[in-house]
Design an enzyme around this catalytic site. Sequence first.
Site, mmCIF file in Angstrom:
data_model
loop_
_atom_site.group_PDB
_atom_site.id
_atom_site.type_symbol
_atom_site.label_atom_id
_atom_site.label_comp_id
_atom_site.label_asym_id
_atom_site.label_seq_id
_atom_site.Cartn_x
_atom_site.Cartn_y
_atom_site.Cartn_z
ATOM 1 N N ARG A 18 -9.862 -74.388 30.956
ATOM 2 C CA ARG A 18 -9.525 -75.639 29.960
ATOM 3 C C ARG A 18 -8.548 -75.931 29.705
ATOM 4 O O ARG A 18 -8.080 -77.033 29.008
ATOM 5 C CB ARG A 18 -10.637 -75.419 28.904
ATOM 6 N N HIS A 43 -4.786 -56.851 33.849
ATOM 7 C CA HIS A 43 -4.049 -56.975 35.120
ATOM 8 C C HIS A 43 -3.123 -58.313 35.184
ATOM 9 O O HIS A 43 -3.856 -59.256 35.992
ATOM 10 C CB HIS A 43 -5.192 -56.718 36.300
ATOM 11 N N ARG A 45 -1.124 -60.872 36.924
ATOM 12 C CA ARG A 45 -0.724 -61.116 38.295
ATOM 13 C C ARG A 45 0.461 -62.017 38.315
ATOM 14 O O ARG A 45 0.481 -62.924 37.468
ATOM 15 C CB ARG A 45 -1.832 -61.497 39.026
ATOM 16 N N HIS A 50 -5.030 -65.517 35.431
ATOM 17 C CA HIS A 50 -6.041 -65.141 34.169
ATOM 18 C C HIS A 50 -4.769 -64.688 32.960
ATOM 19 O O HIS A 50 -4.277 -65.331 32.420
ATOM 20 C CB HIS A 50 -7.061 -64.192 34.519
ATOM 21 N N GLU A 72 -2.335 -52.997 34.379
ATOM 22 C CA GLU A 72 -2.257 -52.750 35.816
ATOM 23 C C GLU A 72 -1.546 -54.081 36.573
ATOM 24 O O GLU A 72 -1.393 -54.827 36.213
ATOM 25 C CB GLU A 72 -3.820 -53.000 36.123
ATOM 26 N N HIS A 200 -13.641 -50.785 39.258
ATOM 27 C CA HIS A 200 -13.974 -52.015 40.011
ATOM 28 C C HIS A 200 -15.189 -52.094 40.405
ATOM 29 O O HIS A 200 -15.879 -51.289 40.964
ATOM 30 C CB HIS A 200 -12.731 -52.090 41.512
ATOM 31 N N ASP A 201 -15.725 -53.264 39.946
ATOM 32 C CA ASP A 201 -17.384 -53.630 40.289
ATOM 33 C C ASP A 201 -18.358 -52.415 39.596
ATOM 34 O O ASP A 201 -19.399 -52.545 40.084
ATOM 35 C CB ASP A 201 -17.671 -53.749 41.479
ATOM 36 N N HIS A 224 -15.420 -57.191 35.146
ATOM 37 C CA HIS A 224 -15.984 -58.456 35.417
ATOM 38 C C HIS A 224 -17.378 -58.377 35.359
ATOM 39 O O HIS A 224 -17.912 -59.354 34.559
ATOM 40 C CB HIS A 224 -15.966 -58.266 37.183
HETATM 41 C C1 LIG Z 1 -7.800 -52.796 39.926
HETATM 42 C C2 LIG Z 1 -8.953 -53.344 39.764
HETATM 43 O O1 LIG Z 1 -9.860 -53.177 40.662
HETATM 44 C C3 LIG Z 1 -9.118 -54.382 38.757
HETATM 45 O O2 LIG Z 1 -8.662 -53.837 37.487
HETATM 46 C C4 LIG Z 1 -8.606 -55.759 38.564
HETATM 47 O O3 LIG Z 1 -8.069 -55.923 37.373
HETATM 48 C C5 LIG Z 1 -9.496 -56.833 39.153
HETATM 49 O O4 LIG Z 1 -8.733 -57.833 39.105
HETATM 50 P P1 LIG Z 1 -9.336 -59.488 39.055
HETATM 51 O O5 LIG Z 1 -9.929 -59.168 37.428
HETATM 52 O O6 LIG Z 1 -8.339 -60.323 38.990
HETATM 53 O O7 LIG Z 1 -10.419 -59.445 40.017
HETATM 54 N N1 LIG Z 2 -9.356 -51.174 37.129
HETATM 55 C C1 LIG Z 2 -10.669 -51.920 37.284
HETATM 56 C C2 LIG Z 2 -10.650 -52.924 35.969
HETATM 57 O O1 LIG Z 2 -9.861 -52.747 35.209
HETATM 58 C C3 LIG Z 2 -11.779 -53.704 36.128
HETATM 59 O O2 LIG Z 2 -12.488 -54.098 37.315
HETATM 60 P P1 LIG Z 2 -13.673 -54.870 37.332
HETATM 61 O O3 LIG Z 2 -14.871 -54.398 36.372
HETATM 62 O O4 LIG Z 2 -13.408 -56.135 36.713
HETATM 63 O O5 LIG Z 2 -14.027 -54.880 38.513
#
Ligand SMILES: CC(=O)[C@@H](O)[C@H](O)COP(=O)(O)O
Ligand SMILES: NCC(=O)COP(=O)(O)O
Length: 250
Positions: A18, A43, A45, A50, A72, A200-201, A224
């Site tokens: 927004r 993280h 980028r 974000h 990261e 991750h996930d 996430h």
């Molecule tokens: C390294 C990893 O798997 C995640 O920490 C990363 O931060 C995902 O990045 P996004 O949130 O940009 O998907």
């Molecule tokens: N290093 C993984 C992380 O910080 C978060 O990954 P995600 O839970 O957003 O897939």
Amino acid sequence: MTVLSVNVNKIAVLRNSRGGDEPRVTDAAEAALRAGAGGITVHPRPDQRHIRPGDVRDLARLVAGRGEFNIEGNPFAPARGDYPGLLALVRETRPQQATLVPDGDGQITSDHGFDLARDAGRLRPLVAELKACGARVSLFMDAGAPDMARAAELGADRIELYTGPYAQAFAAGDPAAALDLCRRSARDAQAAGLGVNAGHDLSQSNLGAFLRGVPGVLEVSIGHALVGEALYAGLEPTVRAYLALIAAAR
Ligand SMILES: CC(=O)[C@@H](O)[C@H](O)COP(=O)(O)O
Ligand SMILES: NCC(=O)COP(=O)(O)O
């Protein structure tokens, strides 16, 4: 016990959508720490989809003394606009941990670990510089990577197991092979003197099986799924639910 580091990237996605200041990543981090999270992960980028450099500075101040701050990023990615590069951010904000991830801009998210046969020479001086900044250094690695010992040899303190394939296998109802690969890679890393993080996930549905199947994981960084679940249950209750899963998996 495994530390929960809450990744607040997705709070920044909502904020940026927004163009204003709300929701604040610092408010989310405050809530996560208040609920008992052991740390905060970001993280940033180069495309600033974000997390922005200002978020990193704000969160470094907020987390200080209350938990671990984990930044990261791809250490090879050049500065762009007001993104100063991972090393510059680490030099400036002095996080407890830097997790190196070989992501390119064209990726929708992180989807692979380092190829140390190709990258070890370039990584070694960067790892040394990050450690000179007082950061523990973790390398994002695929489960099944053949050369975990090389991560130790180039100076890393930990590896972070990329758990995306495990999460996909778990969702498909057949996690055994992926979990076994994670367990063997964690054991190889630990045998080389490396600590093992994971991320991750990961989610409330797959975390318990992962921690029970992979002994000795020092930290999980989760964003996430956690933020998505928090949309319905609230952030502090969701963080507490993850902490309960971690405690139950011991
Ligand atoms: C390294 C990893 O798997 C995640 O920490 C990363 O931060 C995902 O990045 P996004 O949130 O940009 O998907
Ligand atoms: N290093 C993984 C992380 O910080 C978060 O990954 P995600 O839970 O957003 O897939």
